[in-house]
Structures are given as C-alpha cells and as structure tokens.
Design a protein around this motif. Structure first.
Motif, PDB file in Angstrom:
ATOM      1  N   ILE A 428       0.818  -1.211   0.000  1.00  0.00           N
ATOM      2  CA  ILE A 428       0.000   0.000   0.000  1.00  0.00           C
ATOM      3  C   ILE A 428       0.852   1.262   0.000  1.00  0.00           C
ATOM      4  O   ILE A 428       0.507   2.266  -0.616  1.00  0.00           O
ATOM      5  CB  ILE A 428      -0.950   0.002   1.217  1.00  0.00           C
ATOM      6  N   MET A 429       2.012   1.216   0.695  1.00  0.00           N
ATOM      7  CA  MET A 429       2.836   2.411   0.794  1.00  0.00           C
ATOM      8  C   MET A 429       3.417   2.830  -0.551  1.00  0.00           C
ATOM      9  O   MET A 429       3.728   3.997  -0.754  1.00  0.00           O
ATOM     10  CB  MET A 429       3.952   2.210   1.823  1.00  0.00           C
ATOM     11  N   ASP A 430       3.562   1.883  -1.489  1.00  0.00           N
ATOM     12  CA  ASP A 430       3.975   2.266  -2.840  1.00  0.00           C
ATOM     13  C   ASP A 430       2.969   3.264  -3.423  1.00  0.00           C
ATOM     14  O   ASP A 430       3.334   4.292  -3.995  1.00  0.00           O
ATOM     15  CB  ASP A 430       4.032   1.035  -3.751  1.00  0.00           C
ATOM     16  N   TYR A 431       1.712   2.928  -3.289  1.00  0.00           N
ATOM     17  CA  TYR A 431       0.629   3.761  -3.812  1.00  0.00           C
ATOM     18  C   TYR A 431       0.578   5.101  -3.097  1.00  0.00           C
ATOM     19  O   TYR A 431       0.472   6.159  -3.733  1.00  0.00           O
ATOM     20  CB  TYR A 431      -0.683   2.993  -3.634  1.00  0.00           C
ATOM     21  N   ILE A 432       0.662   5.069  -1.766  1.00  0.00           N
ATOM     22  CA  ILE A 432       0.541   6.287  -0.981  1.00  0.00           C
ATOM     23  C   ILE A 432       1.691   7.245  -1.277  1.00  0.00           C
ATOM     24  O   ILE A 432       1.486   8.442  -1.490  1.00  0.00           O
ATOM     25  CB  ILE A 432       0.511   5.961   0.524  1.00  0.00           C
ATOM     26  N   GLN A 433       2.912   6.740  -1.270  1.00  0.00           N
ATOM     27  CA  GLN A 433       4.059   7.606  -1.526  1.00  0.00           C
ATOM     28  C   GLN A 433       4.013   8.190  -2.937  1.00  0.00           C
ATOM     29  O   GLN A 433       4.429   9.328  -3.163  1.00  0.00           O
ATOM     30  CB  GLN A 433       5.368   6.829  -1.317  1.00  0.00           C
ATOM     31  N   THR A 434       3.487   7.426  -3.879  1.00  0.00           N
ATOM     32  CA  THR A 434       3.329   7.947  -5.240  1.00  0.00           C
ATOM     33  C   THR A 434       2.351   9.118  -5.262  1.00  0.00           C
ATOM     34  O   THR A 434       2.612  10.155  -5.882  1.00  0.00           O
ATOM     35  CB  THR A 434       2.834   6.829  -6.179  1.00  0.00           C
ATOM     36  N   LEU A 435       1.228   8.969  -4.567  1.00  0.00           N
ATOM     37  CA  LEU A 435       0.252  10.062  -4.508  1.00  0.00           C
ATOM     38  C   LEU A 435       0.844  11.293  -3.831  1.00  0.00           C
ATOM     39  O   LEU A 435       0.583  12.421  -4.247  1.00  0.00           O
ATOM     40  CB  LEU A 435      -1.000   9.598  -3.759  1.00  0.00           C
ATOM     41  N   PHE A 436       1.635  11.079  -2.773  1.00  0.00           N
ATOM     42  CA  PHE A 436       2.256  12.212  -2.094  1.00  0.00           C
ATOM     43  C   PHE A 436       3.173  12.980  -3.038  1.00  0.00           C
ATOM     44  O   PHE A 436       3.219  14.217  -3.015  1.00  0.00           O
ATOM     45  CB  PHE A 436       3.058  11.740  -0.870  1.00  0.00           C
ATOM     46  N   SER A 437       3.949  12.249  -3.859  1.00  0.00           N
ATOM     47  CA  SER A 437       4.858  12.933  -4.786  1.00  0.00           C
ATOM     48  C   SER A 437       4.073  13.733  -5.825  1.00  0.00           C
ATOM     49  O   SER A 437       4.521  14.786  -6.272  1.00  0.00           O
ATOM     50  CB  SER A 437       5.784  11.926  -5.481  1.00  0.00           C
ATOM     51  N   PHE A 438       2.888  13.245  -6.202  1.00  0.00           N
ATOM     52  CA  PHE A 438       2.050  13.956  -7.168  1.00  0.00           C
ATOM     53  C   PHE A 438       1.466  15.243  -6.581  1.00  0.00           C
ATOM     54  O   PHE A 438       1.494  16.299  -7.209  1.00  0.00           O
ATOM     55  CB  PHE A 438       0.868  13.087  -7.618  1.00  0.00           C
ATOM     56  N   PHE A 439       0.895  15.127  -5.387  1.00  0.00           N
ATOM     57  CA  PHE A 439       0.025  16.180  -4.878  1.00  0.00           C
ATOM     58  C   PHE A 439       0.631  17.043  -3.768  1.00  0.00           C
ATOM     59  O   PHE A 439       0.303  18.224  -3.672  1.00  0.00           O
ATOM     60  CB  PHE A 439      -1.283  15.574  -4.370  1.00  0.00           C
ATOM     61  N   ASN A 440       1.460  16.474  -2.914  1.00  0.00           N
ATOM     62  CA  ASN A 440       1.929  17.211  -1.745  1.00  0.00           C
ATOM     63  C   ASN A 440       3.235  17.951  -1.968  1.00  0.00           C
ATOM     64  O   ASN A 440       3.405  19.080  -1.496  1.00  0.00           O
ATOM     65  CB  ASN A 440       2.077  16.265  -0.549  1.00  0.00           C
ATOM     66  N   VAL A 441       4.172  17.316  -2.660  1.00  0.00           N
ATOM     67  CA  VAL A 441       5.489  17.935  -2.837  1.00  0.00           C
ATOM     68  C   VAL A 441       5.399  19.235  -3.646  1.00  0.00           C
ATOM     69  O   VAL A 441       5.986  20.249  -3.242  1.00  0.00           O
ATOM     70  CB  VAL A 441       6.482  16.952  -3.476  1.00  0.00           C
ATOM     71  N   PRO A 442       4.696  19.273  -4.791  1.00  0.00           N
ATOM     72  CA  PRO A 442       4.602  20.558  -5.517  1.00  0.00           C
ATOM     73  C   PRO A 442       3.976  21.656  -4.664  1.00  0.00           C
ATOM     74  O   PRO A 442       4.395  22.820  -4.741  1.00  0.00           O
ATOM     75  CB  PRO A 442       3.716  20.214  -6.720  1.00  0.00           C
ATOM     76  N   LEU A 443       2.993  21.296  -3.845  1.00  0.00           N
ATOM     77  CA  LEU A 443       2.358  22.283  -2.981  1.00  0.00           C
ATOM     78  C   LEU A 443       3.355  22.844  -1.974  1.00  0.00           C
ATOM     79  O   LEU A 443       3.402  24.055  -1.742  1.00  0.00           O
ATOM     80  CB  LEU A 443       1.170  21.649  -2.248  1.00  0.00           C
ATOM     81  N   PHE A 444       4.150  21.977  -1.366  1.00  0.00           N
ATOM     82  CA  PHE A 444       5.148  22.443  -0.406  1.00  0.00           C
ATOM     83  C   PHE A 444       6.145  23.382  -1.072  1.00  0.00           C
ATOM     84  O   PHE A 444       6.515  24.421  -0.515  1.00  0.00           O
ATOM     85  CB  PHE A 444       5.876  21.246   0.214  1.00  0.00           C
ATOM     86  N   ALA A 445       6.589  23.023  -2.277  1.00  0.00           N
ATOM     87  CA  ALA A 445       7.562  23.852  -2.986  1.00  0.00           C
ATOM     88  C   ALA A 445       6.999  25.252  -3.252  1.00  0.00           C
ATOM     89  O   ALA A 445       7.673  26.269  -3.011  1.00  0.00           O
ATOM     90  CB  ALA A 445       7.951  23.182  -4.305  1.00  0.00           C
ATOM     91  N   VAL A 446       5.769  25.315  -3.742  1.00  0.00           N
ATOM     92  CA  VAL A 446       5.148  26.600  -4.038  1.00  0.00           C
ATOM     93  C   VAL A 446       4.906  27.382  -2.753  1.00  0.00           C
ATOM     94  O   VAL A 446       5.112  28.604  -2.700  1.00  0.00           O
ATOM     95  CB  VAL A 446       3.821  26.379  -4.799  1.00  0.00           C
ATOM     96  N   PHE A 447       4.491  26.695  -1.710  1.00  0.00           N
ATOM     97  CA  PHE A 447       4.229  27.363  -0.438  1.00  0.00           C
ATOM     98  C   PHE A 447       5.499  27.998   0.117  1.00  0.00           C
ATOM     99  O   PHE A 447       5.500  29.163   0.541  1.00  0.00           O
ATOM    100  CB  PHE A 447       3.661  26.352   0.567  1.00  0.00           C
ATOM    101  N   ILE A 448       6.593  27.251   0.124  1.00  0.00           N
ATOM    102  CA  ILE A 448       7.862  27.771   0.654  1.00  0.00           C
ATOM    103  C   ILE A 448       8.375  28.920  -0.203  1.00  0.00           C
ATOM    104  O   ILE A 448       8.896  29.915   0.316  1.00  0.00           O
ATOM    105  CB  ILE A 448       8.905  26.645   0.741  1.00  0.00           C
ATOM    106  N   LEU A 449       8.216  28.802  -1.522  1.00  0.00           N
ATOM    107  CA  LEU A 449       8.644  29.887  -2.414  1.00  0.00           C
ATOM    108  C   LEU A 449       7.890  31.171  -2.078  1.00  0.00           C
ATOM    109  O   LEU A 449       8.486  32.246  -1.965  1.00  0.00           O
ATOM    110  CB  LEU A 449       8.388  29.488  -3.868  1.00  0.00           C
ATOM    111  N   GLY A 450       6.589  31.047  -1.897  1.00  0.00           N
ATOM    112  CA  GLY A 450       5.798  32.226  -1.577  1.00  0.00           C
ATOM    113  C   GLY A 450       6.035  32.741  -0.171  1.00  0.00           C
ATOM    114  O   GLY A 450       5.926  33.948   0.081  1.00  0.00           O
TER     115      GLY A 450
END
Length: 568
Positions: A428-450
């Motif tokens: 299951i963690m394969d699936y979860i970590q994949t979703l995190f890379s799709f949805f959470n990491v870009p958000l963190f990057a944009v948030f920190i930039l701003g």
C-alpha cells in the motif's frame, strides 16, 4: 517491487487454507460495542453544529491535546497500519525512517515555523491561504488537486478494510466497503469535523490496544528481540536489522546515494510536502481553540508518532519470521499472501478470542480514521474553496452548511468507486508515496517559495503546482515502464525531488516575467512581513507547553530511538 495486488477476495495461508479468524460471539460483541461508541460520538457532536464553521472546522474551539492526538490519528489509517506493517515485513527496521526522519522534523517545522502564518492569516484551508498569498487561480487549482487526492486516499482505506474483513470474516468485498463507508458517512455527516476528531482520539487508543498485544506476543514467540535478530539473520535478512544505508527501501545500490535518498527524498521532500501542507493533517490544527493550541497540535502529535512506530514496524518484522508466505516473498518466490496481509495473518496466529475482537476493532478503527480524515478535509476544501469562493459566492451560511453535508455524501460514494485502484499495488505504501509525490510535494515547494520570497507572483503559484505535478507523474510512468529501474518507493522519492525542483524553478521564472503583488497585500503572508505575534494565552503558560521544548524534545526522542536500535 512486487505488484501482485492486495490479498484478493480470499487470502490464503501458506498451507492454502482460507485466512479466517476463529471469531467467537465475544469478538463480535466487542466490534459492535465499538461501532456503537463511534456512532454515539457523532450524535453527541451534532449538538455543537450550528454553522458551517462548526461543521467544517469545529468552530475553532478544540483544546491542543485533542487536536494533537487527532493530528496523529488522522494519519494512522489503513495506509499506516497495513502499509507500514507491510514495510516492516519487507524492509525491516529501515521502515522506521517513515517516522523518525520522514515525519518528526516536518511536524516540528510545521508547529514552530508555519502555523503562525496559517492560523494568523485566519485562512480556513490551505488553498484559501494560497489565494491570499498568490491568486484565485492557484487556490482553485490546488483545491481541485486536493479533492482528487482526498477521494483516492479515502478509497485506499475503504479497499484495505474490505480486503481484511473479507479475509478474516468472509464478508463479500462490496458489503465490507458499504458497511465501512456508511458508518463513517453517518458520524461525519451528523457531527462534522468535531465527530471525526473525537472519534480519531478514540480510534488512536483502540489501535494501540490492538497492536501492543500482537507485538508483545509475537516477540515472545520468536524469543524476544535477540531471537528475532537471530532468526532474520539466519534467513538472510540481516539487512532488515540496520536502518542505513537502506538499499532495499530505496532500490539504490550505492550506499551514499541511498542515504541521500532517505534523508533528502523522504526526510525532506516527501515528508515536508506531506506534513506541512496536507490539509487532511493541518485541518486538525486549524480547528484548535487559539493560535497557541494550533502551534502545539503537531508538536504534541510528534511524541506518540515516534513511539507508535514500534508497534507497527516490529510486527512486520515478526511476520517475516513467523509467516512462511512472507518468508517466500522476501526470498523472491511466489506466495499466496501479500505483504499487506501481515496484520491479519499475525492476528490469526497470535491472538486468543476476546483479544481478536479488540484487534479487529482496532483494524476497523484505523480504516475509518483514515477515511474520515480524508472526507472531512474534502468537504471543507470543496465547500469553502471551490463552491463558496469560486462557483457560488454570496450565499447564506445555511446554504454552505448544506453543501458541506452533501459533499460528505458524494465524497464517500466517489471513494467507494476509487477503492479498487489500490489493488494494483502489492504494498500500500507504494501507492501512498506515489500520490504524495504527485500532490503534496509541488504544494510544499510553491508554499515555501511564496513564504520566503516576496517577489513570487500570483501566476507563479499555479504554474509551479502544474509543473511539479507533471514532473512527478512523468517519473512514475518512466519507473513503471522500466526506464528508471528502482523500487516504487525509491521512485516516489525521485519523483518528489523532480517535482520540488520543477515547481521552484518554474515559479522563479514565471515570477521574474510577471508583476508581483504590492508589499501591502503580503503582510502576514511572507516571512519578514509579519506584523502579528502569536498570542500567549493562559493555556500556553508552563515550560511543558513551550513550543521549543516540545519541538526539541520530540527530535531528541526520535534521535534516541535511532541510537537505541543501532546499539541493541
């Protein structure tokens, strides 16, 4: 990485017999009592719901210890209990990285540095904060991404619960999915976020009570920790006893780059992307009674998060010794079971009646906690960020309260539809970590930039999100077709790294080519332009409530755990 799927409609033991618990009436009574408690909490919480803010954010009235336990429990769903136990069986002690590196530092960063901006801005959600910092397009794009991620993650919890109940009790998959979905729907629909949060606190204790006996009885069966080490070593599993360099976890053979993958890929990129900006977690802090309680929410959660790893990872390692089917998987052989079957297999082998009922209730609690967290955050983001701020502004508060309830129903139905996607992943963690890379990491990057650069413009927000998400998806596809031959979880670390770099790079380029907001509109939203201070209410007095004491204490505890398991 095996992709033989979850343990299908009739998981088998190594002997080929169906995996079934010898459940007695007392076990079913305990499960029924638990369901009654969960529904009772929902109806009690209903009396506190008089507005959309009450339903979607608990009226921002909850104490820090409640929001702290709920913050941790919201993550302790099926993806955690089954997925991390599966990691323990597959990777051994290397799986603790998801806790001690992959959670605690990010939770401390959220509490000390980011919650002042979140709570101080009075935003009701993460997408709403993005609108204030960037523009409405960024808010809407992120809200849609979050809605998609929420129903996918809720579906994971539903499907995992259905598989386990089918395997242990023989219920048809559709019946198990519908029963779990209906129970979560009822208490979330009736009591809103308060019902979800108070049930998450209850579910945390039920899960711990379920997993501690499995851990202790299992260790006794294998001869204690020393016996577990000896048996793993004897079956060529010595690497499972060492946290670093974590070759098996990352799929990277070079020791230096494997460690970098864990520390930066998991410990920074994926971890910070999830724990600091994922509204499913952050919503619990948003519902705290004041700013001080909001800051302490993730810091209080960090302590049980550190220790709960022991009763989730160690049982997986025990299964690698006690369960022949898991041994076959670790030896690269075919098997009738999946890594995701670790917890039910141990329940079958180790627990007597009575304890079975408690353990089964604990499993159900974990699934419902995870699903409820996703659904309760989905209805908040959809109602505020998509419906109120975009599609139907200016309506009455009752209208938005009704919309929140309808979204709860519709989100649950969609989650049932997405549940079976998780079946394509053996862990299951394969699936979860994949979703995190799709949805959470870009958000963190944009948030920190701003947050750190006042020159970041409105267009940079949505453009960075789009570029980062696309980059992570491309890495996933390349891994699936064999162009990047590393483990699925290693691929998620790489995808997260690519998403982070692309989101920041595109954000910078777009910012330099577009007009920034006036500084007057960025007050309280950018580091160095904050005029408000976090209030020191009466509840924050006492050294044990100091955020720095809590933050440093949790980091020291995590470091001590690494040292302890490296020494013994």
């Amino acid at each position: 990485m095996p992709t033989h799927g979850l343990a299908g409609p009739a998981a088998l033991t190594a002997s080929g017999a169906p995996l079934r618990l010898d459940a007695q009436p007392i076990d079913y009574v305990l499960v029924c009592v638990y369901f009654a408690l969960v529904l009772g909490v929902g109806f009690i919480a209903r009396r506190q719901v008089a507005s959309s803010l009450d339903f979607l954010l608990s009226g921002r009235s909850l104490p820090a210890w409640v929001t702290g336990l709920a913050f941790m429990s919201a993550n302790l769903g099926a993806t955690e209990l089954l997925g991390q136990s599966a990691n323990g069986a597959q990777y051994g002690i290397q799986a603790v990285h998801y806790y001690w590196i992959g959670a605690i530092p990010a939770m401390v960063f959220l509490g000390i540095f980011m919650m002042p901006f979140f709570y101080g801005s009075k935003a009701r959600s993460v997408p709403e904060f993005l609108r204030r910092r960037f523009n409405p397009a960024t808010q809407r794009f992120q809200a849609v991404l979050f809605a998609v991620a929420s129903v996918l993650l809720a579906g994971v919890n539903l499907y995992a619960m259905a598989i386990v109940v089918n395997a242990l009790l023989g219920w048809p998959l559709w019946l198990a999915i519908v029963v779990a979905g209906v129970v979560v729907l009822i208490y979330t629909l009736v009591g809103g976020l308060s019902a979800s949060i108070y049930n998450e606190v209850l579910q945390f204790f039920v899960i711990v009570v379920a997993m501690v006996p499995i851990t202790l009885i299992g260790l006794n069966r294998v001869g204690g920790w020393s016996g577990l080490k000896e048996k793993l070593t004897a079956q060529n599993g010595a690497d499972m006893l060492h946290a670093f360099p974590a070759h098996e976890l990352t799929g990277i053979h070079n020791s230096f780059w494997s460690v970098i993958g864990v520390v930066l890929g998991l410990g920074f990129v994926t971890s910070f992307g999830y724990w600091t900006t994922n509204f499913t977690e952050v919503q619990r802090a948003f519902s705290a009674k004041d700013a001080s309680a909001a800051r302490r929410t993730p810091l209080i959660a960090a302590f049980p998060k550190t220790l709960v790893a022991l009763v989730i990872i160690i049982p997986g390692m025990i299964a690698a010794v006690l369960v022949p089917g898991i041994q076959q998987l670790n030896a690269g052989q075919s098997s009738n079971v999946s890594y995701n079957d670790v917890v039910p297999l141990l329940m079958q082998q180790l627990l007597p009646n009575g304890f079975l009922g408690v353990a089964l209730a604990g499993l159900l609690a974990s699934f419902m906690a995870g699903m409820a967290a996703n659904i309760s955050s989905l209805n908040t983001v959809f109602t505020y960020d998509i419906w109120q701020d975009w599609l139907r502004p200016g309506k009455s508060d009752k209208h938005y309260l009704d919309v929140g309830r309808w979204v709860t129903v519709i989100g649950t139905l969609i989650a049932i539809g997405t549940a079976f996607i998780a079946g394509n992943f053996g862990n299951i963690m394969d699936y979860i970590q994949t979703l995190f890379s799709f949805f959470n990491v870009p958000l963190f990057a944009v948030f920190i930039l701003g947050l750190l650069w006042k020159r970041a413009t409105g267009h940079a927000g949505w453009a960075g999100l789009a570029a980062g998400t696309a980059g992570a998806v491309i890495i996933f596809i390349l891994n699936q077709v064999g162009v990047i031959p590393i483990s699925s979880q290693g691929s998620s670390y790489l995808g997260g790294g690519v998403a982070l770099v692309l989101a920041i790079a595109v954000g910078i380029v777009v910012s330099l080519a577009s007009k920034p907001k006036p500084v007057s509109e960025l007050t309280g939203l950018v580091h160095g332009l904050t005029t408000h201070e976090m209030p020191t209410d009466a509840g924050s007095r006492g050294w044990y409530r100091n955020v720095w004491v809590l933050g440093i204490g949790s980091l020291v505890l995590a470091a001590a755990c690494y040292i302890f398991f490296n020494v013994i």
